[in-house]
Write a protein that holds these residues in place. Structure first.
Motif, PDB file in Angstrom:
ATOM      1  N   GLY A  44     149.069  60.909  88.969  1.00 12.78           N
ATOM      2  CA  GLY A  44     148.098  61.424  88.016  1.00 12.78           C
ATOM      3  C   GLY A  44     146.760  60.707  88.074  1.00 12.78           C
ATOM      4  N   THR A  45     145.715  61.429  87.691  1.00 14.83           N
ATOM      5  CA  THR A  45     144.359  60.860  87.620  1.00 14.83           C
ATOM      6  C   THR A  45     143.894  60.905  86.164  1.00 14.83           C
ATOM      7  OG1 THR A  45     143.288  63.004  87.825  1.00 14.83           O
ATOM      8  CG2 THR A  45     143.838  61.854  89.884  1.00 14.83           C
ATOM      9  N   GLY A  46     142.745  60.322  85.943  1.00 16.39           N
ATOM     10  CA  GLY A  46     142.163  60.372  84.600  1.00 16.39           C
ATOM     11  C   GLY A  46     141.931  61.805  84.145  1.00 16.39           C
ATOM     12  N   ASN A  47     141.525  62.669  85.090  1.00 16.48           N
ATOM     13  CA  ASN A  47     141.302  64.075  84.724  1.00 16.48           C
ATOM     14  C   ASN A  47     142.603  64.765  84.345  1.00 16.48           C
ATOM     15  OD1 ASN A  47     138.566  64.187  84.939  1.00 16.48           O
ATOM     16  ND2 ASN A  47     138.565  64.783  87.099  1.00 16.48           N
ATOM     17  N   ASP A  48     143.691  64.433  85.061  1.00 17.13           N
ATOM     18  CA  ASP A  48     144.995  65.005  84.694  1.00 17.13           C
ATOM     19  C   ASP A  48     145.350  64.596  83.255  1.00 17.13           C
ATOM     20  OD1 ASP A  48     145.288  66.045  87.261  1.00 17.13           O
ATOM     21  OD2 ASP A  48     146.397  64.283  87.982  1.00 17.13           O
ATOM     22  N   MET A  49     145.091  63.329  82.972  1.00 12.47           N
ATOM     23  CA  MET A  49     145.419  62.830  81.630  1.00 12.47           C
ATOM     24  C   MET A  49     144.584  63.564  80.580  1.00 12.47           C
ATOM     25  SD  MET A  49     147.540  60.898  80.294  1.00 12.47           S
ATOM     26  CE  MET A  49     148.212  59.544  81.228  1.00 12.47           C
ATOM     27  N   ARG A  50     143.308  63.757  80.892  1.00 11.66           N
ATOM     28  CA  ARG A  50     142.411  64.454  79.960  1.00 11.66           C
ATOM     29  C   ARG A  50     142.913  65.885  79.693  1.00 11.66           C
ATOM     30  NH1 ARG A  50     139.437  65.946  76.667  1.00 11.66           N
ATOM     31  NH2 ARG A  50     140.258  64.404  75.291  1.00 11.66           N
ATOM     32  N   LYS A  51     143.380  66.539  80.765  1.00 11.19           N
ATOM     33  CA  LYS A  51     143.895  67.910  80.595  1.00 11.19           C
ATOM     34  C   LYS A  51     145.120  67.905  79.677  1.00 11.19           C
ATOM     35  CE  LYS A  51     142.517  69.751  85.037  1.00 11.19           C
ATOM     36  NZ  LYS A  51     142.950  69.739  86.410  1.00 11.19           N
ATOM     37  N   ALA A  52     145.991  66.930  79.880  1.00 11.73           N
ATOM     38  CA  ALA A  52     147.211  66.868  79.059  1.00 11.73           C
ATOM     39  C   ALA A  52     146.868  66.593  77.590  1.00 11.73           C
ATOM     40  CB  ALA A  52     148.141  65.782  79.603  1.00 11.73           C
ATOM     41  N   ILE A  53     145.905  65.702  77.380  1.00 11.09           N
ATOM     42  CA  ILE A  53     145.497  65.399  75.999  1.00 11.09           C
ATOM     43  C   ILE A  53     144.856  66.651  75.381  1.00 11.09           C
ATOM     44  CG2 ILE A  53     143.977  63.968  74.549  1.00 11.09           C
ATOM     45  CD1 ILE A  53     144.359  61.738  76.770  1.00 11.09           C
ATOM     46  N   GLY A  54     144.062  67.355  76.177  1.00 11.71           N
ATOM     47  CA  GLY A  54     143.435  68.597  75.691  1.00 11.71           C
ATOM     48  C   GLY A  54     144.489  69.631  75.318  1.00 11.71           C
ATOM     49  N   ALA A  55     145.536  69.741  76.146  1.00 13.54           N
ATOM     50  CA  ALA A  55     146.602  70.719  75.857  1.00 13.54           C
ATOM     51  C   ALA A  55     147.336  70.346  74.564  1.00 13.54           C
ATOM     52  CB  ALA A  55     147.585  70.766  77.030  1.00 13.54           C
ATOM     53  N   ALA A  56     147.595  69.056  74.382  1.00 10.84           N
ATOM     54  CA  ALA A  56     148.308  68.606  73.172  1.00 10.84           C
ATOM     55  C   ALA A  56     147.434  68.819  71.935  1.00 10.84           C
ATOM     56  CB  ALA A  56     148.690  67.139  73.317  1.00 10.84           C
ATOM     57  N   LYS A  57     146.143  68.573  72.085  1.00 11.66           N
ATOM     58  CA  LYS A  57     145.220  68.747  70.947  1.00 11.66           C
ATOM     59  C   LYS A  57     145.113  70.230  70.581  1.00 11.66           C
ATOM     60  CE  LYS A  57     140.380  67.789  69.727  1.00 11.66           C
ATOM     61  NZ  LYS A  57     140.403  67.101  68.463  1.00 11.66           N
ATOM     62  N   ALA A  58     145.062  71.077  71.611  1.00  9.46           N
ATOM     63  CA  ALA A  58     144.947  72.520  71.355  1.00  9.46           C
ATOM     64  C   ALA A  58     146.222  73.066  70.694  1.00  9.46           C
ATOM     65  CB  ALA A  58     144.684  73.253  72.675  1.00  9.46           C
ATOM     66  N   ALA A  59     147.359  72.489  71.048  1.00  7.03           N
ATOM     67  CA  ALA A  59     148.633  72.988  70.501  1.00  7.03           C
ATOM     68  C   ALA A  59     148.877  72.503  69.068  1.00  7.03           C
ATOM     69  CB  ALA A  59     149.792  72.537  71.403  1.00  7.03           C
ATOM     70  N   PHE A  60     148.201  71.418  68.667  1.00  5.95           N
ATOM     71  CA  PHE A  60     148.537  70.779  67.395  1.00  5.95           C
ATOM     72  C   PHE A  60     148.354  71.661  66.149  1.00  5.95           C
ATOM     73  CE2 PHE A  60     147.189  68.035  63.775  1.00  5.95           C
ATOM     74  CZ  PHE A  60     148.447  67.556  63.458  1.00  5.95           C
ATOM     75  N   PRO A  61     147.214  72.354  65.993  1.00  8.77           N
ATOM     76  CA  PRO A  61     147.031  73.089  64.724  1.00  8.77           C
ATOM     77  C   PRO A  61     148.150  74.088  64.450  1.00  8.77           C
ATOM     78  CG  PRO A  61     144.971  72.992  65.948  1.00  8.77           C
ATOM     79  CD  PRO A  61     146.036  72.462  66.865  1.00  8.77           C
ATOM     80  N   ALA A  62     148.609  74.805  65.475  1.00  7.50           N
ATOM     81  CA  ALA A  62     149.687  75.783  65.252  1.00  7.50           C
ATOM     82  C   ALA A  62     151.032  75.068  65.079  1.00  7.50           C
ATOM     83  CB  ALA A  62     149.755  76.761  66.425  1.00  7.50           C
TER      84      ALA A  62
END
Ligand code: NAD
Length: 478
Positions: A44-62
């Motif tokens: 993994g790279t920093g960008n991969d990590m950023r994508k994963a954090i973005g996915a988790a953040k996007a999923a959180f409200p629902a």
């Protein structure tokens, strides 16, 4: 999967999709028994990590709005699928990190209880009503999930740590980004497959595999991370603690240990000996709560050393799938060097050594006596099948020496004297104390954790619920 060799190539799990690392780079995941290639994993790279954090953040409200019934059902389904896939998980624990079958089964069974206990947590995320000085006011606290939880796990008990921390975080309504140990990525990838099959919404659980030293900071220092739970070495824990302090990110840290066992003169050695052996040699001493220090009251000392020296010659070092095998390979060349250097340093400085030889990547069970302060092994975690035995002249000396450490994880005392036993439990500077039981003990719902160099905060259903949620004060003026 490479058809010719059956070597898998592991991918990240981000936003419900299986994806390669940015740039397609991989790293080798080796079987520690013979250093053969077990799998290749996405680096993994920093960008991969950023994508994963973005996915988790996007999923959180629902995900935050899901009901206890839904989360409970998904978690119970995870436990069912774990049972269906028991062989995959146990084989992985054996071949990826070198677990003997007994330890692998222990971990699998514990992992199941972790997930089922977390399912029970879904209905327990509670606040309370609070009396108010203002007439006509209803005052209450409501408990809310934090958001995106970063889970970072070690190599040695990857299933116990993954099940406990991921399941507890999901149970209370958080989403997760998980960085597993580079020595155990497959176990976490298997768990992600199970999470997906159980029906958890895309993005609630994300896994990025890779080298912690390269991408760990991209996870822990990200502004969208709302909580960090880290299990691993004290050195990395200190580094993460500093990052979290700077960003005011709440966290729990479960770190290393140098756990003591005190054996008083009235203890029954017939009962103590098998527990003493279990408390250090399980999985070749690669347990944070292993007892790497024994303090034995003088009248029992010689007999204890004699019996322990006999026992260590009989501890199984055979096939990892033989139920009698206890000793595991040390996980990595670096770790093997560490164990060797601790033993050789003690020998050179005058310790008496029983064991200490190697068969391949496995160190034989090793007992050290005549250990003194200047030896590295006296104060530093070895994380191998090595323990020191010290004579003590009184209970008070045992307590003082047991407390002479910067660590404070588990501890044990063997005695029939209830006053001394409880005095020890109250005064030992450790997070956990077992009276007439081994230092190695863990359950899903207990407050598990340590003090000082052993960490900050506690794990377990209740402790994780409190740590991974926040109270909000709400009033209603009638
Ligand atoms: P480790 O510290 O080398 O690695 C642990 C994890 O940290 C891995 O996932 C690694 O990738 C990651 N990591 C490395 N650098 C990082 C960084 N800069 N930022 C974020 N993550 C980073 O530990 P290990 O060798 O895997 O495990 C052994 C250690 O863990 C021992 O000290 C043991 O006592 C401790 N441990 C503690 C507990 C507990 O509950 N207290 C349980 C198991 C193991």
């Amino acid at each position: 999967m490479d058809a010719k060799t059956d070597i898998k190539t592991l991918q990240h799990f981000i936003g419900g999709e299986w994806v390669d690392a940015e740039g397609g780079n991989t790293f080798e995941d080796l079987n520690p028994l013979d250093d053969s290639l077990y799998a290749n994993a996405a680096r993994g790279t920093g960008n991969d990590m950023r994508k994963a954090i973005g996915a988790a953040k996007a999923a959180f409200p629902a995900y935050k709005e899901t009901t206890p019934t839904e989360r409970e059902r998904w978690l119970l389904r995870v436990a069912e699928i774990m049972e269906e896939r028991q062989k995959d998980l146990v084989d992985c624990l054996i071949d990826e990190i070198g677990s003997p079958i007994g330890k692998a089964m222990f971990e699998f069974t514990k992992g199941l209880t972790m997930v089922r206990a977390a399912a029970g947590l879904c209905r327990n995320v509670r606040g309370e009503t609070i009396p108010s000085d203002r007439p006509g006011t209803v005052s209450m606290s409501i408990r809310e999930p934090l958001g995106v939880v970063a889970v970072i796990t070690p190599f040695n008990v990857p299933l116990i740590k993954t099940t406990r921390l991921v399941a507890n975080a999901l149970a209370v309504g958080n989403t997760v980004v998980h960085l597993p140990s580079e020595m155990a990525p497959h176990l976490t990838v298997l768990f992600a497959e199970i999470i997906a099959e159980a029906g958890f919404p895309a993005g609630t659980y994300n896994v990025v595999t890779g080298m912690g030293a390269e991408i760990g900071d991209d996870l822990t220092s990200d502004g969208d991370i709302d909580f960090v739970t880290f299990t691993g070495s004290s050195v990395v824990g200190q580094h993460i603690n500093e990052i979290c302090a700077k960003n005011k990110t709440p966290n729990t840290l479960e770190l290393g240990g140098k756990s003591p066992t005190v054996i008083l003169a009235d203890a029954d050695l017939d009962k103590v000996m098998p527990l003493a052996a279990r408390s250090i040699f399980m999985f070749g001493g690669q347990a944070c709560i292993a007892s790497s220090r024994f303090y034995v009251e003088r009248p029992l000392y010689d007999e204890f050393v004699k019996r322990f020296s006999m026992i260590v010659t009989k501890i199984g070092m055979g096939d990892l799938r033989d139920p009698d095998t206890v000793i595991a390979p040390a996980i990595s060349p670096r770790q093997r060097e560490r164990i060797k250097s601790h033993i050789e340093d003690a020998r050179a400085k005058g310790a008496t050594v029983v064991g200490g030889e190697w068969e391949g990547n496995r160190c034989k069970p090793t007992l050290l006596t005549d250990v003194s302060e200047e030896m590295t092994v006296c104060k530093t975690e070895t994380f191998g099948p090595v323990t020191s035995i010290y004579p003590i002249d009184s209970y008070e000396e045992g307590l003082e020496k047991a407390n002479d450490t910067e660590y404070g994880l588990s501890s044990a005392i063997f005695t029939h004297d209830i006053d001394k036993a409880f005095h020890f439990a109250r005064n030992i500077g450790a997070g956990m104390c077992h009276i007439n039981g081994p230092t190695i003990h863990d359950e899903a719902h207990v407050p598990f954790g340590g003090n000082g160099e052993s960490g900050v905060g506690r794990e377990g259903t209740d402790a994780d619920m409190e740590a991974m949620t926040e109270l909000k004060w709400v009033t209603v003026q009638l």
